[in-house]
Motif scaffolding. Structure first.
Motif, PDB file in Angstrom:
ATOM      1  N   LEU A 102      40.144  58.085  49.801  1.00  0.00           N
ATOM      2  CA  LEU A 102      39.051  58.020  50.495  1.00  0.00           C
ATOM      3  C   LEU A 102      37.951  58.095  49.518  1.00  0.00           C
ATOM      4  O   LEU A 102      38.275  58.466  48.115  1.00  0.00           O
ATOM      5  N   CYS A 103      36.926  58.087  49.892  1.00  0.00           N
ATOM      6  CA  CYS A 103      35.551  58.230  49.177  1.00  0.00           C
ATOM      7  C   CYS A 103      34.597  58.748  49.906  1.00  0.00           C
ATOM      8  O   CYS A 103      34.192  58.289  51.117  1.00  0.00           O
ATOM      9  N   ALA A 104      33.743  59.984  49.491  1.00  0.00           N
ATOM     10  CA  ALA A 104      32.622  60.395  50.185  1.00  0.00           C
ATOM     11  C   ALA A 104      31.388  59.704  50.220  1.00  0.00           C
ATOM     12  O   ALA A 104      31.208  59.375  48.752  1.00  0.00           O
ATOM     13  N   VAL A 105      30.431  59.578  51.151  1.00  0.00           N
ATOM     14  CA  VAL A 105      29.386  58.907  51.209  1.00  0.00           C
ATOM     15  C   VAL A 105      28.161  59.950  51.282  1.00  0.00           C
ATOM     16  O   VAL A 105      28.178  60.684  51.913  1.00  0.00           O
ATOM     17  N   ILE A 106      27.374  60.016  50.245  1.00  0.00           N
ATOM     18  CA  ILE A 106      26.470  61.422  50.122  1.00  0.00           C
ATOM     19  C   ILE A 106      25.086  60.709  49.896  1.00  0.00           C
ATOM     20  O   ILE A 106      24.782  59.550  49.394  1.00  0.00           O
ATOM     21  N   ASP A 107      23.837  61.460  50.235  1.00  0.00           N
ATOM     22  CA  ASP A 107      22.587  61.274  49.923  1.00  0.00           C
ATOM     23  C   ASP A 107      22.360  61.844  48.311  1.00  0.00           C
ATOM     24  O   ASP A 107      23.113  62.616  47.670  1.00  0.00           O
ATOM     25  N   ASP A 108      21.053  61.785  47.881  1.00  0.00           N
ATOM     26  CA  ASP A 108      20.801  62.351  46.751  1.00  0.00           C
ATOM     27  C   ASP A 108      20.885  63.840  46.559  1.00  0.00           C
ATOM     28  O   ASP A 108      20.825  64.401  45.369  1.00  0.00           O
ATOM     29  N   ALA A 109      20.796  64.463  47.538  1.00  0.00           N
ATOM     30  CA  ALA A 109      20.897  66.001  47.680  1.00  0.00           C
ATOM     31  C   ALA A 109      22.634  66.243  47.705  1.00  0.00           C
ATOM     32  O   ALA A 109      22.922  67.621  47.898  1.00  0.00           O
ATOM     33  N   ARG A 110      23.308  65.344  47.873  1.00  0.00           N
ATOM     34  CA  ARG A 110      24.883  65.451  47.736  1.00  0.00           C
ATOM     35  C   ARG A 110      25.442  65.887  49.235  1.00  0.00           C
ATOM     36  O   ARG A 110      26.294  66.317  49.405  1.00  0.00           O
ATOM     37  N   ARG A 111      24.429  65.764  50.115  1.00  0.00           N
ATOM     38  CA  ARG A 111      24.709  65.891  51.768  1.00  0.00           C
ATOM     39  C   ARG A 111      25.809  65.036  52.041  1.00  0.00           C
ATOM     40  O   ARG A 111      25.424  63.785  51.919  1.00  0.00           O
ATOM     41  N   VAL A 112      26.723  65.147  52.683  1.00  0.00           N
ATOM     42  CA  VAL A 112      27.703  64.174  53.356  1.00  0.00           C
ATOM     43  C   VAL A 112      27.251  63.475  54.377  1.00  0.00           C
ATOM     44  O   VAL A 112      26.722  63.990  55.421  1.00  0.00           O
ATOM     45  N   LEU A 113      27.005  62.078  54.231  1.00  0.00           N
ATOM     46  CA  LEU A 113      26.607  61.177  55.309  1.00  0.00           C
ATOM     47  C   LEU A 113      27.791  60.590  56.006  1.00  0.00           C
ATOM     48  O   LEU A 113      27.738  60.016  57.292  1.00  0.00           O
ATOM     49  N   GLY A 114      28.846  60.315  55.363  1.00  0.00           N
ATOM     50  CA  GLY A 114      29.897  59.519  55.784  1.00  0.00           C
ATOM     51  C   GLY A 114      31.188  59.831  54.972  1.00  0.00           C
ATOM     52  O   GLY A 114      31.021  60.417  53.921  1.00  0.00           O
ATOM     53  N   ILE A 115      32.357  59.058  55.376  1.00  0.00           N
ATOM     54  CA  ILE A 115      33.587  58.745  54.745  1.00  0.00           C
ATOM     55  C   ILE A 115      33.975  57.372  54.646  1.00  0.00           C
ATOM     56  O   ILE A 115      34.072  56.748  55.789  1.00  0.00           O
ATOM     57  N   LEU A 116      34.502  56.904  53.532  1.00  0.00           N
ATOM     58  CA  LEU A 116      34.936  55.673  53.482  1.00  0.00           C
ATOM     59  C   LEU A 116      36.720  55.772  52.935  1.00  0.00           C
ATOM     60  O   LEU A 116      36.754  56.448  51.998  1.00  0.00           O
ATOM     61  N   THR A 117      37.659  55.475  53.881  1.00  0.00           N
ATOM     62  CA  THR A 117      39.229  55.685  53.678  1.00  0.00           C
ATOM     63  C   THR A 117      39.818  54.209  53.491  1.00  0.00           C
ATOM     64  O   THR A 117      39.509  53.201  53.897  1.00  0.00           O
ATOM     65  N   ASP A 118      40.989  54.468  52.922  1.00  0.00           N
ATOM     66  CA  ASP A 118      41.656  52.996  52.873  1.00  0.00           C
ATOM     67  C   ASP A 118      41.801  52.585  54.350  1.00  0.00           C
ATOM     68  O   ASP A 118      42.019  51.420  54.276  1.00  0.00           O
ATOM     69  N   GLY A 119      41.953  53.265  55.096  1.00  0.00           N
ATOM     70  CA  GLY A 119      42.348  53.089  56.594  1.00  0.00           C
ATOM     71  C   GLY A 119      40.933  52.284  57.124  1.00  0.00           C
ATOM     72  O   GLY A 119      41.082  51.185  57.657  1.00  0.00           O
ATOM     73  N   ASP A 120      39.803  52.726  56.692  1.00  0.00           N
ATOM     74  CA  ASP A 120      38.384  51.884  57.109  1.00  0.00           C
ATOM     75  C   ASP A 120      38.406  50.535  56.553  1.00  0.00           C
ATOM     76  O   ASP A 120      38.062  49.649  57.067  1.00  0.00           O
ATOM     77  N   LEU A 121      39.013  50.594  55.249  1.00  0.00           N
ATOM     78  CA  LEU A 121      38.896  49.417  54.353  1.00  0.00           C
ATOM     79  C   LEU A 121      39.911  48.133  55.313  1.00  0.00           C
ATOM     80  O   LEU A 121      39.672  47.096  55.379  1.00  0.00           O
TER      81      LEU A 121
END
Length: 340
Positions: free
Chosen positions: A250-269
């Motif tokens: 998995l990989c976290a998707v964050i903004d400049d303040a490190r707030r979580v916006l989303g996630i990208l996983t092997d399954g998503d790919l």
């Protein structure tokens, strides 16, 4: 075969001559006899049991369990059960007690002595010392008129009608009765003490229950340089590199303040790549799962297991109270930690 080789005489105990039906019947008789012995104890519980529980709860020192032979083996188990459920306890061998181990017993301690006959010589030899120290005594015997029972502050009757041994010799039903009475005493004290599952876990930190009740997300999560994270405008190709580097799936998707916006996983790919154009130019935001499941670092690791199993996901992002990314973990982390 050499003439000097000894001849083996086949006996009725050889495996191919055993009567299976008879063995099963004998086993059932033993289980039934021991079950009846334990059931009979319930009808005999009286104020003495209450008094025994009170003595244990009021003990300011250690609870010392003692017994000879098979009763001693049961005593070892009782001491271990008490110690793991909130009562400081240990076993002292009565024969060793007369040769120095009496130094383990101090005023303020409490002794639980096990003897089916109540006349075990090694236990009786300790009575004068016990009385001189002012140590209280709970006797667990099968004979209320025995010397040990008469000298005890509290006597718990563990008598049985007969042993399960067909010879009537090997301690079987009597030791089962001792074991059951010891468990009843330990559980009665546990309940009265208000001992909780969390308390139990603290004395079993290496067991699965201890890990489920004591291990927190912060203890197993990945953080710092191990943490896979990327901005929403980076490409899917960049995310694949990050996922591969961190090896969390998995990989976290964050903004400049490190707030979580989303996630990208092997399954998503796997599910989304067919509908994506060039992964070198497609932004992560087009493929990520927005508003993913997250968990607090102070939460129990067992809660992560419940979330993953309930939602059929393999990873979680860990956030602080502001929703900022502080860690990540996957199901394999929980397996390795022994939580699952």
């Amino acid at each position: 075969m050499s003439d000097s080789a000894p001849n083996r005489t086949r006996t009725k105990t050889d495996g191919d001559e055993l009567d299976g039906a008879a063995l099963i019947e004998r086993g059932r008789e033993v289980l039934a006899t021991e079950a009846r012995a334990i059931t009979a104890l319930a009808g005999r519980l009286d104020d003495a049991f209450v008094d025994a529980c009170r003595l244990v709860l009021a003990c300011d020192g250690h609870l010392i369990v003692t017994g000879m032979g098979k009763s001693g083996h049961i005593g070892h188990k009782l001491a271990a059960t008490l110690a793991s459920t909130g009562t400081p306890a240990f076993f002292v061998h009565p024969a060793e007690a007369s040769h120095g181990d009496l130094g383990m017993i101090r005023s303020g301690d409490l002794i639980v002595a096990l003897s089916n006959s109540g006349e075990t010589a090694e236990l009786l030899a300790l009575l004068p010392v016990i009385k001189r120290l002012g140590v209280r005594l709970i006797a667990m015997t099968g004979n209320a008129d025995s010397t040990l029972a008469r000298h005890a502050d509290v006597h718990l009757d563990t008598g049985v009608d007969r042993e399960a041994c067909p010879l009537g010799l090997a301690p079987t039903a009597s030791t089962s009765a001792q074991l059951a009475m010891g468990d009843a005493l330990a559980m009665g004290v546990l309940d009265a003490r208000g001992f909780t599952a969390e308390d139990f876990a603290r004395s079993h930190p290496g067991g699965s229950l201890g890990k489920r009740l004591l291990l927190h997300i912060a203890d197993v999560m990945h953080s710092g340089d191990d943490l896979p994270a990327i901005g929403p405008d980076r490409t899917v190709s960049d995310a694949i590199v990050e996922i591969t580097r961190a090896r969390l799936g998995l990989c976290a998707v964050i903004d400049d303040a490190r707030r979580v916006l989303g996630i990208l996983t092997d399954g998503d790919l796997r599910r989304g790549l067919d509908g994506v154009g060039d992964i070198r130019t497609t932004p992560v935001r087009d493929l990520m799962t927005a508003e993913p499941q997250t968990i607090d670092a102070d939460a129990l690791a067992a809660e992560a297991v419940e979330q993953m199993q309930a939602r059929r996901i393999q990873g979680l992002l860990v956030v602080d109270e502001e929703g900022r990314l502080v860690g990540a973990l996957n199901f394999q982390d929980l397996l390795q930690a022994g939580v699952v």
